[in-house]
Scaffold this active site. Structure first.
Site, PDB file in Angstrom:
ATOM      1  N   HIS A 146     -31.126  -1.739 -35.735  1.00 46.27           N
ATOM      2  CA  HIS A 146     -30.253  -0.697 -35.221  1.00 46.27           C
ATOM      3  C   HIS A 146     -29.306  -0.146 -36.287  1.00 46.27           C
ATOM      4  O   HIS A 146     -29.189   1.065 -36.416  1.00 46.27           O
ATOM      5  CB  HIS A 146     -29.489  -1.101 -33.960  1.00 46.27           C
ATOM      6  CG  HIS A 146     -28.953   0.124 -33.288  1.00 46.27           C
ATOM      7  ND1 HIS A 146     -29.755   1.006 -32.619  1.00 46.27           N
ATOM      8  CD2 HIS A 146     -27.733   0.683 -33.283  1.00 46.27           C
ATOM      9  CE1 HIS A 146     -29.050   2.041 -32.207  1.00 46.27           C
ATOM     10  NE2 HIS A 146     -27.820   1.867 -32.588  1.00 46.27           N
ATOM     11  N   TYR A 172     -28.022   3.961 -38.300  1.00 45.45           N
ATOM     12  CA  TYR A 172     -26.753   4.514 -38.788  1.00 45.45           C
ATOM     13  C   TYR A 172     -26.800   4.753 -40.285  1.00 45.45           C
ATOM     14  O   TYR A 172     -26.091   5.613 -40.804  1.00 45.45           O
ATOM     15  CB  TYR A 172     -25.579   3.616 -38.365  1.00 45.45           C
ATOM     16  CG  TYR A 172     -25.405   3.712 -36.880  1.00 45.45           C
ATOM     17  CD1 TYR A 172     -24.891   4.877 -36.322  1.00 45.45           C
ATOM     18  CD2 TYR A 172     -25.858   2.720 -36.031  1.00 45.45           C
ATOM     19  CE1 TYR A 172     -24.822   5.024 -34.963  1.00 45.45           C
ATOM     20  CE2 TYR A 172     -25.789   2.862 -34.665  1.00 45.45           C
ATOM     21  CZ  TYR A 172     -25.267   4.023 -34.139  1.00 45.45           C
ATOM     22  OH  TYR A 172     -25.219   4.188 -32.795  1.00 45.45           O
ATOM     23  N   HIS A 174     -36.666  10.231 -28.181  1.00 42.06           N
ATOM     24  CA  HIS A 174     -35.260  10.079 -28.569  1.00 42.06           C
ATOM     25  C   HIS A 174     -35.093  10.084 -30.084  1.00 42.06           C
ATOM     26  O   HIS A 174     -34.313  10.848 -30.635  1.00 42.06           O
ATOM     27  CB  HIS A 174     -34.700   8.784 -27.976  1.00 42.06           C
ATOM     28  CG  HIS A 174     -33.448   8.299 -28.637  1.00 42.06           C
ATOM     29  ND1 HIS A 174     -32.228   8.893 -28.433  1.00 42.06           N
ATOM     30  CD2 HIS A 174     -33.235   7.302 -29.530  1.00 42.06           C
ATOM     31  CE1 HIS A 174     -31.316   8.272 -29.166  1.00 42.06           C
ATOM     32  NE2 HIS A 174     -31.903   7.309 -29.842  1.00 42.06           N
ATOM     33  N   PHE A 175     -35.840   9.233 -30.779  1.00 40.23           N
ATOM     34  CA  PHE A 175     -35.495   9.110 -32.206  1.00 40.23           C
ATOM     35  C   PHE A 175     -36.052  10.249 -33.056  1.00 40.23           C
ATOM     36  O   PHE A 175     -35.668  10.392 -34.204  1.00 40.23           O
ATOM     37  CB  PHE A 175     -35.798   7.718 -32.766  1.00 40.23           C
ATOM     38  CG  PHE A 175     -37.228   7.284 -32.817  1.00 40.23           C
ATOM     39  CD1 PHE A 175     -38.144   7.926 -33.599  1.00 40.23           C
ATOM     40  CD2 PHE A 175     -37.637   6.170 -32.090  1.00 40.23           C
ATOM     41  CE1 PHE A 175     -39.451   7.494 -33.664  1.00 40.23           C
ATOM     42  CE2 PHE A 175     -38.949   5.733 -32.148  1.00 40.23           C
ATOM     43  CZ  PHE A 175     -39.854   6.402 -32.930  1.00 40.23           C
ATOM     44  N   HIS A 176     -36.941  11.072 -32.462  1.00 37.35           N
ATOM     45  CA  HIS A 176     -37.281  12.279 -33.219  1.00 37.35           C
ATOM     46  C   HIS A 176     -36.138  13.292 -33.167  1.00 37.35           C
ATOM     47  O   HIS A 176     -36.065  14.189 -34.003  1.00 37.35           O
ATOM     48  CB  HIS A 176     -38.592  12.889 -32.721  1.00 37.35           C
ATOM     49  CG  HIS A 176     -39.795  12.200 -33.306  1.00 37.35           C
ATOM     50  ND1 HIS A 176     -40.346  11.074 -32.763  1.00 37.35           N
ATOM     51  CD2 HIS A 176     -40.524  12.459 -34.428  1.00 37.35           C
ATOM     52  CE1 HIS A 176     -41.357  10.666 -33.510  1.00 37.35           C
ATOM     53  NE2 HIS A 176     -41.484  11.494 -34.527  1.00 37.35           N
ATOM     54  N   ARG A 205     -45.621   4.402 -25.570  1.00 37.18           N
ATOM     55  CA  ARG A 205     -45.604   4.857 -26.951  1.00 37.18           C
ATOM     56  C   ARG A 205     -46.647   4.064 -27.736  1.00 37.18           C
ATOM     57  O   ARG A 205     -47.308   3.192 -27.196  1.00 37.18           O
ATOM     58  CB  ARG A 205     -44.213   4.621 -27.546  1.00 37.18           C
ATOM     59  CG  ARG A 205     -43.870   3.167 -27.666  1.00 37.18           C
ATOM     60  CD  ARG A 205     -42.449   2.902 -28.098  1.00 37.18           C
ATOM     61  NE  ARG A 205     -42.245   3.134 -29.521  1.00 37.18           N
ATOM     62  CZ  ARG A 205     -41.232   2.597 -30.219  1.00 37.18           C
ATOM     63  NH1 ARG A 205     -40.360   1.796 -29.623  1.00 37.18           N
ATOM     64  NH2 ARG A 205     -41.074   2.847 -31.497  1.00 37.18           N
ATOM     65  N   ARG A 206     -46.803   4.381 -29.015  1.00 38.57           N
ATOM     66  CA  ARG A 206     -47.625   3.583 -29.929  1.00 38.57           C
ATOM     67  C   ARG A 206     -49.036   3.340 -29.424  1.00 38.57           C
ATOM     68  O   ARG A 206     -49.519   2.207 -29.449  1.00 38.57           O
ATOM     69  CB  ARG A 206     -46.972   2.219 -30.160  1.00 38.57           C
ATOM     70  CG  ARG A 206     -45.672   2.305 -30.892  1.00 38.57           C
ATOM     71  CD  ARG A 206     -45.126   0.955 -31.191  1.00 38.57           C
ATOM     72  NE  ARG A 206     -44.234   1.058 -32.342  1.00 38.57           N
ATOM     73  CZ  ARG A 206     -43.592   0.033 -32.861  1.00 38.57           C
ATOM     74  NH1 ARG A 206     -43.726  -1.146 -32.361  1.00 38.57           N
ATOM     75  NH2 ARG A 206     -42.812   0.192 -33.902  1.00 38.57           N
TER      76      ARG A 206
END
Lengths: 561, 173, 283
Positions: free
Chosen positions: A228, A232, A379-381, A442-443
């Protein structure tokens, strides 16, 4: 005089890092296109479904680790040199970390590409998270370790520059850009300890056959201890750009230096003791520790919400200085035709949307709804794939001319590029979120199943519509990437000294400057100590219980991919 | 330190929002009683699960009746199938409380009853324990939602919740 | 072995694989032709993703032939050993489990025989007698996707001149590899090519300095060293707004709007999408 002439050595280092980053971006982006077309079933002719996972590993590692780390190394080298007004002290040390990172990335890339050729003994189809007991070739783990070690030396290089500056300026406040670099690196040191132990103590000996078993739960916990904070590590450089460069591009000034420092201090303190929120659905971890990770994660929203206010207010300041009026009509006075501004601002808008899906991800029990579904990559895209990546591309339009001394070429392509990316990501990401809510995992190379399809609940527009949006969005993103690379190569190959640059490096002072922000904010030792205490509380007991039955138990032998 | 009054307001709102989120999640645990997967399933030796010598329900995985309307289901996940689930469906009666024990004999897998909130990681060496009420009859797909090797996308299974009257309660799978 | 999932699975995957094969067909045509000529048997792409296929192993003249289930192949112990064997009509083929690579089974492609549910005990056997001349293809259901496939060739069909050891599989793979590597290289280089195109198509030259200016610049450069990049001038804002006279009303409206949106979506996600959807884990 531009940066390239003022600090020619540093400019060369920045160029080398950006060069590697852009090559990784090109290959990783191509892999992304192949995936988008493959998993949606639009075109499956290039690879078979087993090789999909090789492509997926390459996409994750090349973009999330190699592109980001090299770009950040370049950006931070520029930031430290520029804000301290001095060169890095020892060019040999500087090139040593660059080469260490380069060799590490090269090894990891070779191991991954080896997965396409079954006749070669190299393979690393273990995805970005490389969960044991799936086992990659030792070359992959050694490469990953070298990349991290290289980044550690880079951080040391920046700290040394700062210490040398401090000797000459004992009473001055740390310049904001350097402050952000140093806090980001403190967080990086604290958090990479986890993955370094995982890789060096467990995975390398295990893949070499020196130890026969590892504990899958312990190793994945060590991964997420790092997994995580690493987001950041991608995001804080984007914030660095939003706080220190974006206000200037908007024609205004940063509203508050103090708030910017507070935000980075909060990230140092809270980024690491939150990793269990990636393991909400892991057996073997007591619920109480998952709850602690959740409260920490929720409070980690605070620095991002503060940033939303401060950065938007700084842009509004710019718009009003440019003659903007009204509650919202000032938005039209922003320089939307300046690609560096437009890219950073659009990335910020997408981050607001990604922030919301992140709030859902942070909620402990609602994780049952979306864990390991397509919602998560959706989300992370938006976060690393846009807030970080698009901001990095945008700032390149401003920074690359300064580090090369060459005018930005193909400006018209650069102007449309952020919008192409924005539209592509809007299509792809919203469809991924909705498909994830329907339960699509996913994946996976082929999200069609024999018995499952019928039980995915009906969703708005249906599965076909979502697949098309993902494929179309992925294609547009690849187009956006192509435009960026054309502009960059064109600029890189252009002639020097033809007229003045179209950018300048002047960064106006904050409206409320460092003289109004408490000195305690610059006490980096204090914040590091608090961070470590919080980590011990969040991680101490669960890790103690995991290693209580033996460091390697319950053990699993390797399953080579 | 100059902080604009609007921003002070925003900080207060942001903190309220955060507390609101945490309270919602706490309500989910205390009100509707949503429970997280935790360490209650204990640990197990993955190689013994593989060879069928663990001395637990995983040696002969399937459905067992443990009380009136209460059932236990042991599910073993391995590349690329659920046992039971893939070759033959898991069958439980409607209106029952079912506790799943899921573990992996080789690599890390996922266990997600598609379209529901029943979702867990399946980690070798750890047993995931999940208790679920199935009120209505229905047919569900089971998906492995964590990458487990080259054939990952083929790993799926089926869960049949059959009406009480049709369920042969004396035998498991 | 559940008929439904097994057979549907095969049909769908084979269809997809057919699509994939078509994609590389053009480039792989020569390779396939060679393979057919060498082995004398056309498996129709059956072994294109099977790493341990190394031609047909001749076991004619034996009444009973053993094939191991779970030999090193396809990235793990996911292969039949040998993948393809040639037997006389009337031969009994015995599949013997090695106990490695997880649970396996043997399922005929045409549904003619099946060993049932996949098992992983070493020493397990399954046998089948083949009377009629022809090709019998089979696979392991859990590991079909990774290429755990085999075939029995019954009788002399295609045997004789040319030998038995067709290396078709590996040759085709490397062909595919080259195609892949070539496309990657081309795609990665495409921005460079495009940039070069933009640069050399003449437009840039037209706006660039004339030859005279270039010569002039050169002379300056010789005298004063290489050119120094000058930055654009710093523009003063239309109107300076200082800290105390600035109230970010627009920002306040935007963040409050965002807050309302987020709260609404959160309530919808938590109470409708999550709690409204059962079953849920309660213990």
């Amino acid at each position: 005089m531009a940066f390239v002439d003022e600090y020619p050595d540093a400019a060369k280092v920045v160029r080398a890092n950006f060069g590697v980053a852009f090559i990784a971006l090109a290959i990783g982006g191509l892999f992304g296109l192949i995936q988008a077309l493959h998993r949606t079933g639009v075109f499956r002719g290039l690879i078979n479904s087993t090789d999909y996972y090789t492509v997926l590993t390459g996409h994750g590692v090349l973009l999330a680790l190699v592109f980001t780390t090299f770009f950040i190394a370049g950006l931070f080298t520029w930031g430290v040199t520029n804000s301290l007004e001095r060169s890095l002290p020892n060019p040999r040390l500087t090139w040593a970390w660059f080469l260490t990172m380069l060799v590490g990335s090269g090894l990891a890339a070779i191991a991954i590409i080896g997965g396409f050729f079954p006749e070669l003994p190299l393979s690393a189809d273990v995805l970005f998270t490389f969960y044991p007991p799936l086992q990659a070739s030792p070359v992959f783990y050694i490469g990953a370790a070298l990349l991290i070690v290289g980044s550690w030396i880079a951080g040391f290089d920046w700290f040394r520059t700062f210490w040398a500056w401090r000797k000459d300026n004992p009473d001055e406040r740390i310049p904001l850009q350097t402050f952000m670099v140093l806090t980001t690196m403190i967080m990086w040191y604290v958090s990479t300890v986890g993955v370094a132990i995982e890789v060096v103590v467990f995975l390398i000996p295990w893949s070499l056959g020196l130890i026969s078993e590892v504990d899958p739960l312990l190793t994945r916990t060590l991964f997420w201890y790092f997994g995580h904070p690493v987001v950041y590590f991608w995001l804080m450089p984007a914030y660095f750009i939003w706080y220190t460069i974006l206000p200037k591009l908007a024609g205004g000034r940063l509203v508050s230096d103090a708030l910017a420092r507070i935000v980075f201090v909060l990230f140092v303190i809270l980024s690491t003791p939150v990793g269990f929120h990636h393991q909400y659905l892991d057996p073997g971890i007591p619920e109480g520790f998952k709850f602690i990770a959740m409260t920490n994660t929720m409070f980690l929203l605070l620095p991002s919400l503060l940033t939303a206010f401060t950065v938007v207010a700084s842009m509004e300041h710019g718009a009003r200085q440019r003659g903007g009026t009204g509650y919202l009509s000032w938005l039209w006075n922003l320089p939307w035709d300046n690609p560096a501004f437009a890219g950073s601002a659009l990335a910020g808008i997408m981050f607001a949307a990604g922030g919301f899906s992140g709030m859902i991800n942070a909620g402990m029990n609602i994780n049952y709804l979306i864990h390991n579904t397509l919602w998560v990559p959706g989300h992370f895209h938006l976060t690393v794939g846009t807030a970080a990546a698009l901001t990095f591309m945008a700032v390149s339009y401003w920074l690359v001319p300064q580090i090369t001394g060459k005018r930005l070429q193909h400006r018209n392509l650069a102007i449309v590029q952020p919008y192409v990316w924005f539209v592509g990501m809007t299509l792809m990401s919203n469809a991924m979120h909705r498909a994830g809510l329907a339960g699509v995992p996913r994946r996976t190379a082929e999200p069609e199943y024999n018995v499952v399809d019928a039980t995915f609940p009906e969703v708005l527009g249906g599965m076909g519509e979502m697949q098309i949006q993902i494929a179309l969005g992925g294609t547009l993103l690849f187009l956006g990437l192509g435009l960026f690379l054309v502009v960059m190569t064109g600029t890189w190959l252009a002639e020097r000294g033809r007229g003045t640059l179209s950018v300048n490096s002047h960064l106006p002072a904050a409206l409320s400057g460092p003289e109004h922000s408490p000195r305690v904010l610059d006490n980096l030792r204090l914040w590091t100590a608090i961070a470590i205490v919080l980590i011990l509380i969040a991680y101490g007991p669960p890790i103690a219980s995991m290693i209580g039955d033996g460091v390697l138990n319950p053990g699993s032998p390797g399953f080579p991919v | 330190m100059d902080i604009h009054r609007f921003e002070k307001l925003w900080i207060a709102i942001a903190l309220l929002l955060i507390i609101g989120f945490i309270s919602t999640v706490a309500y989910g645990s205390l009100g509707p009683g949503v429970k997280m997967i935790d360490n209650s399933g204990g640990t197990i030796d993955a190689e013994e699960v593989q060879s069928g010598s663990s001395g637990t329900g995983f040696d002969d995985p399937g459905v067992t009746k443990t009380g009136p309307n209460e059932y236990e289901v042991y599910v073993k996940a391995q590349q690329f199938q659920f046992i039971p689930g893939t070759s033959q469906p898991i069958e439980v009666p409607a209106g029952s409380t079912v506790t799943f024990y899921v573990t992996a004999s080789d690599v890390t897998h996922g266990f997600n009853i598609a379209g529901t909130n029943v979702n867990t990681m399946v980690i070798p060496g750890q047993v995931a324990e999940l208790t679920v009420n199935f009120e209505e009859p229905g047919s569900y797909g089971i998906v492995c939602n964590e990458y487990c090797g080259g054939g990952h996308h083929t790993m799926e299974g089926r869960l049949e919740v059959v009406p009480q009257s049709e369920y042969n309660s004396t035998e498991g799978v | 072995m559940s008929g439904r999932s097994g057979i549907d699975g095969l049909t769908r995957r084979e269809l997809l694989r057919g699509g994939a094969a078509a994609g590389t067909a053009a480039a792989g045509l020569a390779a396939t032709g060679t393979a057919t000529a060498q082995s004398g048997v056309d498996f129709d792409g059956w072994f294109s993703d099977v790493s341990n296929y190394d031609g047909i192993v001749d076991r004619r003249g034996q009444d009973e032939v053993t094939v191991e289930v779970g030999v090193q192949a396809n990235g793990s112990d996911w292969g039949f050993g040998p993948a393809a064997v040639r037997v006389d009509p009337g031969t009994t083929v015995v599949w013997e489990w090695t106990g490695r690579g997880g649970a396996h089974n043997v399922v005929a492609e045409n549904d003619g025989y099946s060993s049932g549910t996949a098992v992983n005990e070493a020493g397990e056997t399954f046998e089948q007698t083949f009377e009629e001349t022809g090709i019998s293809k089979y696979f392991c259901d859990p590991h079909l996707a990774v290429g755990m496939k085999g075939a029995i060739v019954i009788g002399d069909m295609g045997a004789g001149a040319g030998g038995e050891d067709g290396g078709g599989g590996s040759f085709q793979l490397s062909q595919e590899g080259w195609l892949l590597a070539g496309s990657f290289g081309l795609a990665v280089a495409s921005p460079l090519i495009f940039a070069a195109f933009l640069r050399f198509r003449g437009r840039d030259r037209a706006v660039g300095p004339s030859d005279e200016t270039r010569n002039q610049l050169k002379r300056v450069e010789e005298r004063e060293g290489p050119p120094v990049a000058e930055e654009a001038p710093v523009e003063a804002p239309a109107q300076e707004i200082e800290h105390d006279e600035y109230d970010p009303w627009g920002t306040l409206s935007l963040v409050i709007g965002y807050l309302l949106l987020v709260v609404t979506l959160w309530v919808f996600m938590y109470f409708v999408e999550f709690l409204g959807r059962g079953p849920t884990v309660i213990g």
